[in-house]
Design a protein around this motif. Structure first.
Motif, mmCIF file in Angstrom:
data_model
loop_
_atom_site.group_PDB
_atom_site.id
_atom_site.type_symbol
_atom_site.label_atom_id
_atom_site.label_comp_id
_atom_site.label_asym_id
_atom_site.label_seq_id
_atom_site.Cartn_x
_atom_site.Cartn_y
_atom_site.Cartn_z
ATOM 1 N N TYR A 69 43.066 26.628 37.168
ATOM 2 C CA TYR A 69 41.827 25.814 37.225
ATOM 3 C C TYR A 69 40.862 26.037 36.063
ATOM 4 O O TYR A 69 40.468 26.384 35.829
ATOM 5 N N TRP A 87 33.085 23.391 41.183
ATOM 6 C CA TRP A 87 33.452 22.749 42.233
ATOM 7 C C TRP A 87 33.997 21.844 41.893
ATOM 8 O O TRP A 87 33.379 21.129 43.745
ATOM 9 N N ALA A 106 46.523 34.496 43.987
ATOM 10 C CA ALA A 106 45.288 34.230 43.520
ATOM 11 C C ALA A 106 44.875 33.978 41.987
ATOM 12 O O ALA A 106 44.064 33.165 41.589
ATOM 13 N N THR A 107 45.968 35.021 41.308
ATOM 14 C CA THR A 107 45.178 34.656 39.461
ATOM 15 C C THR A 107 46.138 33.383 40.003
ATOM 16 O O THR A 107 45.693 32.671 38.301
ATOM 17 N N GLY A 146 42.134 34.221 35.532
ATOM 18 C CA GLY A 146 42.516 34.854 36.979
ATOM 19 C C GLY A 146 43.210 36.137 36.309
ATOM 20 O O GLY A 146 43.097 37.947 37.003
ATOM 21 N N ALA A 178 38.873 33.647 45.373
ATOM 22 C CA ALA A 178 40.089 32.967 45.083
ATOM 23 C C ALA A 178 41.258 33.095 45.785
ATOM 24 O O ALA A 178 42.131 32.801 46.499
ATOM 25 N N TRP A 187 46.017 30.364 41.522
ATOM 26 C CA TRP A 187 45.429 29.667 42.033
ATOM 27 C C TRP A 187 43.798 29.574 40.961
ATOM 28 O O TRP A 187 43.629 28.187 40.273
ATOM 29 N N LEU A 188 43.820 30.582 40.286
ATOM 30 C CA LEU A 188 42.514 31.245 39.479
ATOM 31 C C LEU A 188 43.350 30.159 37.640
ATOM 32 O O LEU A 188 42.096 29.565 37.004
ATOM 33 N N LEU A 195 34.713 36.376 42.062
ATOM 34 C CA LEU A 195 35.713 35.402 41.783
ATOM 35 C C LEU A 195 36.530 35.230 42.528
ATOM 36 O O LEU A 195 37.674 34.450 43.313
ATOM 37 N N LEU A 196 37.420 36.944 41.828
ATOM 38 C CA LEU A 196 38.897 37.233 42.050
ATOM 39 C C LEU A 196 39.301 36.541 44.005
ATOM 40 O O LEU A 196 39.726 36.223 44.482
ATOM 41 N N HIS A 237 42.727 30.331 48.528
ATOM 42 C CA HIS A 237 44.302 30.063 47.942
ATOM 43 C C HIS A 237 44.243 30.572 49.699
ATOM 44 O O HIS A 237 45.687 29.743 49.458
#
Lengths: 234, 554
Positions: free
Chosen positions: A39, A179, A32-33, A43, A112, A35-36, A108-109, A116
């Protein structure tokens, strides 16, 4: 430090395992980190905060209240995104939508992790606007607010409606729509070109926690591995 | 088709040989097909060979540069270990042509290797040490106007030996995600294969340069057949092994593709004369190759001896009146003969030979070797289904009794020393609570036992909410149910575990040969031995370099 995405993911994985998170949850957090970060989102900072909350027991695991609402196992505690993310993913086809997570510590985490992990499937994330005029996702992150418009899929197709609820006053919307595909692609290119900025304090935490996975050398271990500790003039 | 329960056993993995699907072969075919131009654009080395050099590799769409930094190194600092801190030469594969500022930056950072910081324009990082016994011999021979001793070339096989090749974001280098849309790097480890190919070019140029400087009047260049016989060495240890556990989908694609290739060949109804002839040629060649395979390790030496003997018997059989090659499904017969009559080394070598026979059928499969897929966990799967999957796909785990100390002898961990993976003795070393999640067999058994406390129809999501510790294993079991070649079917913490088996399997996919084990934990290998140099690439036989044999002395 300017890091690569792989480094960001690896640092978080080791840190999460180092502080005792189960390996399956640690890898979910690490991905997930990444993934953040890809962008251009912070993350590493989010996961450091989530791990800190969890270590200090300000956030805890989740339990069901009702058939579609997850809340903290202890009253007046925040839900740890590290645990809630996994539970949401695992129950995505078992629980009637919208699924609700009450008071996640790092929304937000959490977003993600879900987006993800279900990347091959589909995700829609909604955030109830208090005014009721529209639905979307709104997450406050260190004073910067991210807003996703109603039901815009983070991945291309969608079947899951996930609804975050917030037990405190939602922050005022100050950002613009993040987004959308063009913005994401632009950010991704920029990250590949320049790397990911990980702040000094976050890096320190990640290194300290990650070091807990390491074991000091012993005489036995020194005699193993390529080269076996010898001077080698092959 | 051979099943995962056969091919993913460590003892068979530890007998793997490179095939025409190996990543080095793919790269060289591309260099040939796309007519890449490779040239040295800077060669600023002193008489001792210290300084920097740049090689530009120009493909149809992009140019990449090998940047070389060669520095003095005392003999007592020359070690195979990944934890060394200085090397004879350090390398960076750079995206494009470097500016002078970038050369200056990398002149500082590259020699620091793991201690340096790199940029997304730096694709791959590597370093190498000279093989002292061969390098000096070759240098002195060329300086004195003669060719080096072929026997010594065969004994070592390389002038320099890399001890690490880092990519995919390590130390700030380029993330693989940035490269996957480039056709030249879409396949697995293609950027890593390119830097190693270029390093090999440099090592030959380097020794000739130093020899020429040593004695310009008597110097002779190395004969092209001798050059081609030299590859580039590598020493590989435990660091490579966890990759096979942490990338099950990718490993499935590698193994499954190779098995599809083998099955295609075994299914051939008849062998044409030209293909039969090719098989005979390759069989002769491989006998010479095996004869050149020198190792000190006793176990491997016995295996090589047995392999040599097997190959002689195989030759006799295919030459005999009962030769299978003129009958139906000849290649299946050849493979089946090895299964009943020969060692595992011979069986796997024959797999490589058979795959070599049909380039037109096999080469398109190289596109199946890469994947970015990650299997999402299915929380809706019922406990009963998960139990059935374990019983079917992970039956091999029940061969181990983890109450028995032998099944539970080792634990894998990262050492503080450069974060190198190591094997620790569970009873003798501290830190078992920090072991890496490599003990798949044990973890699957633990999960299986836990399932008994849940009803058959309970969804896995319920189990994981209660026992998040099993999440990692549940995800793995579900993944392997879809990608059955993705699991090494052996207990990697058992007393008899040989991590070197895993290393050899992965290195064979890279295209490595001449495996030279130094213990159960690490091995030396040779890469690109026999491969064409850039000047040879336009030739039609640029792909025919498997199982090289020492050149004949003129």
């Amino acid at each position: 430090m300017q890091a690569s995405l792989a480094e960001a993911e690896s640092l978080v994985l080791k840190a999460a395992v180092g502080v005792g998170l189960e390996p399956g949850l640690a890898s979910l957090s690490a991905r997930a980190t990444r993934w953040l970060c890809q962008y251009g989102l912070p993350g590493a900072r989010l996961v450091v905060r989530a791990l800190t909350h969890w270590l200090e027991r300000r956030s805890v695991g989740v339990k069901w209240t009702g058939e579609r609402k997850l809340c903290a196992v202890m009253e007046n505690q925040m839900v740890s995104a590290l645990y809630a993310g996994a539970v949401v993913i695992d129950h995505r086809s078992l629980v009637p939508t919208p699924m609700t997570v009450a008071s996640p510590d790092e929304p937000l985490l959490l977003l993600a992790m879900v987006a993800h992990a279900i990347g091959d499937g589909s995700v829609k994330l909604t955030w109830p606007d208090p005014s009721g005029n529209r639905q979307g996702l709104q997450v406050d992150n260190d004073g910067c607010t991210f807003l996703g418009e109603g039901y815009r899929p983070l991945h291309r197709s969608g079947v899951l409606d996930l609804c975050f609820t917030c037990d405190w006053n939602p922050p005022e919307v100050t950002g613009s729509v993040l987004w959308n595909d063009a913005a994401l692609v632009h950010r991704q290119k920029s990250v590949y070109q320049n790397g990911v900025e990980i702040g000094r304090a976050d890096l320190l935490f990640l290194h300290q926690w990650g070091a807990k996975t390491l074991i000091p050398d012993s005489d036995i271990s020194r005699e193993k591995g390529a080269g076996a500790g010898r001077i080698d003039t092959d | 088709m051979r099943l995962p329960s056969e091919v993913m056993r460590p003892e068979r993995m530890g007998a793997a040989f490179p095939t025409r699907l190996s990543f080095m072969r793919s790269l060289v075919r591309r260099l040939h097909r796309e007519q890449w131009q490779i040239e040295s654009t800077a060669f600023d080395l002193d008489d001792q060979g210290y300084g920097h050099a740049i090689y530009a590799a120009r493909g149809p769409h992009r140019t990449y540069s090998l940047m070389v930094f060669s520095n003095p190194l005392r003999d007592d600092q020359r070690t195979d270990r990944v934890i060394a801190e200085s090397w004879d030469a350090c390398f960076v594969l750079f995206d494009g042509l470097p500016t002078s500022a970038e050369v200056k930056r990398l002149a500082v950072q590259a020699p620091r290797q793991e201690g340096g910081r790199f940029c997304p324009s730096d694709l791959i990082l590597s370093r190498a040490n000279r093989s002292v016994r061969l390098y000096e011999h070759v240098r002195d021979a060329l300086a004195e106007g003669r060719q080096p001793d072929i026997a010594r070339l065969a004994e070592v096989g390389y002038l320099m030996r890399t001890t690490a090749v880092y990519g995919n974001g390590k130390f700030g280098t380029c993330d693989r995600g940035r490269l996957t849309d480039r056709p030249e790097f879409a396949g697995p480890f293609q950027a890593e294969m390119l830097i190693v190919y270029l390093i090999r070019c440099f090592t030959l140029d380097h020794v000739e340069h130093v020899a020429r400087c040593q004695s310009p009047d008597t110097f002779v260049p190395m004969a092209s057949e001798n050059k081609r016989f030299l590859g580039i060495g590598n020493a590989t240890g435990l660091g490579m092994a966890p990759f096979l556990i942490t990338h099950p989908e990718l490993i499935h694609y590698w193994a499954n593709t190779r098995e599809i290739a083998l099955q295609k060949v075994r299914s051939m109804q008849w062998a044409q004369g030209s293909v039969r002839q090719r098989f005979y040629e390759l069989l002769q060649r491989v006998k010479g190759h095996v004869a050149d395979w020198c190792v000190a390790d006793e176990v491997q030496r016995r295996r090589i001896d047995e392999l040599s003997s097997d190959l002689v018997r195989l030759s006799a059989w295919v030459d005999s009146e009962t030769s299978p090659l003129e009958r139906e499904t000849p290649w299946d017969a050849v493979y089946c003969w090895t299964v009943t009559e020969a060692s595992i080394e011979c069986q796997e070598l024959v797999v490589s030979l058979l795959i070599e026979l049909y380039p037109g059928e096999i080469d398109p499969l190289e596109k199946c070797l890469a994947t970015e897929v990650r299997t999402p966990l299915d929380g809706s799967m019922q406990i009963e289904t998960l139990r059935n999957v374990i019983e079917q796909v992970y039956a091999w785990t029940f061969e181990s009794d983890f109450n028995d100390r032998d099944a539970n002898t080792y634990f894998w961990y990262y050492s503080e020393d450069k974060m190198e993976p190591r094997l620790g003795l569970r009873d003798n070393e501290a830190g078992t609570e920090r072991e890496m999640p490599i003990a798949v067999a044990r973890d699957v058994q633990r999960l299986y036992q836990c399932l008994s406390s849940f009803s058959a129809v309970t969804p896995v999501a319920t189990l994981l909410m209660q026992y998040p510790v099993h999440r990692h294993t549940v995800g793995r079991v579900q993944t392997i149910a879809q990608y059955p070649y993705g699991e090494v079917q052996g207990n990697l913490i058992a007393a008899g575990s040989r991590p070197i088996d895993l290393l050899r399997w992965k290195l064979a996919f890279f295209g490595a040969s001449k495996f030279d084990p130094k213990s159960d934990l690490w091995t030396r290998i040779t890469l690109y031995q026999g491969a064409p140099f850039p000047c040879d690439l336009p030739q039609l036989d640029a792909d025919d370099w498997c199982f090289p044999v020492r050149p004949r002395v003129a």
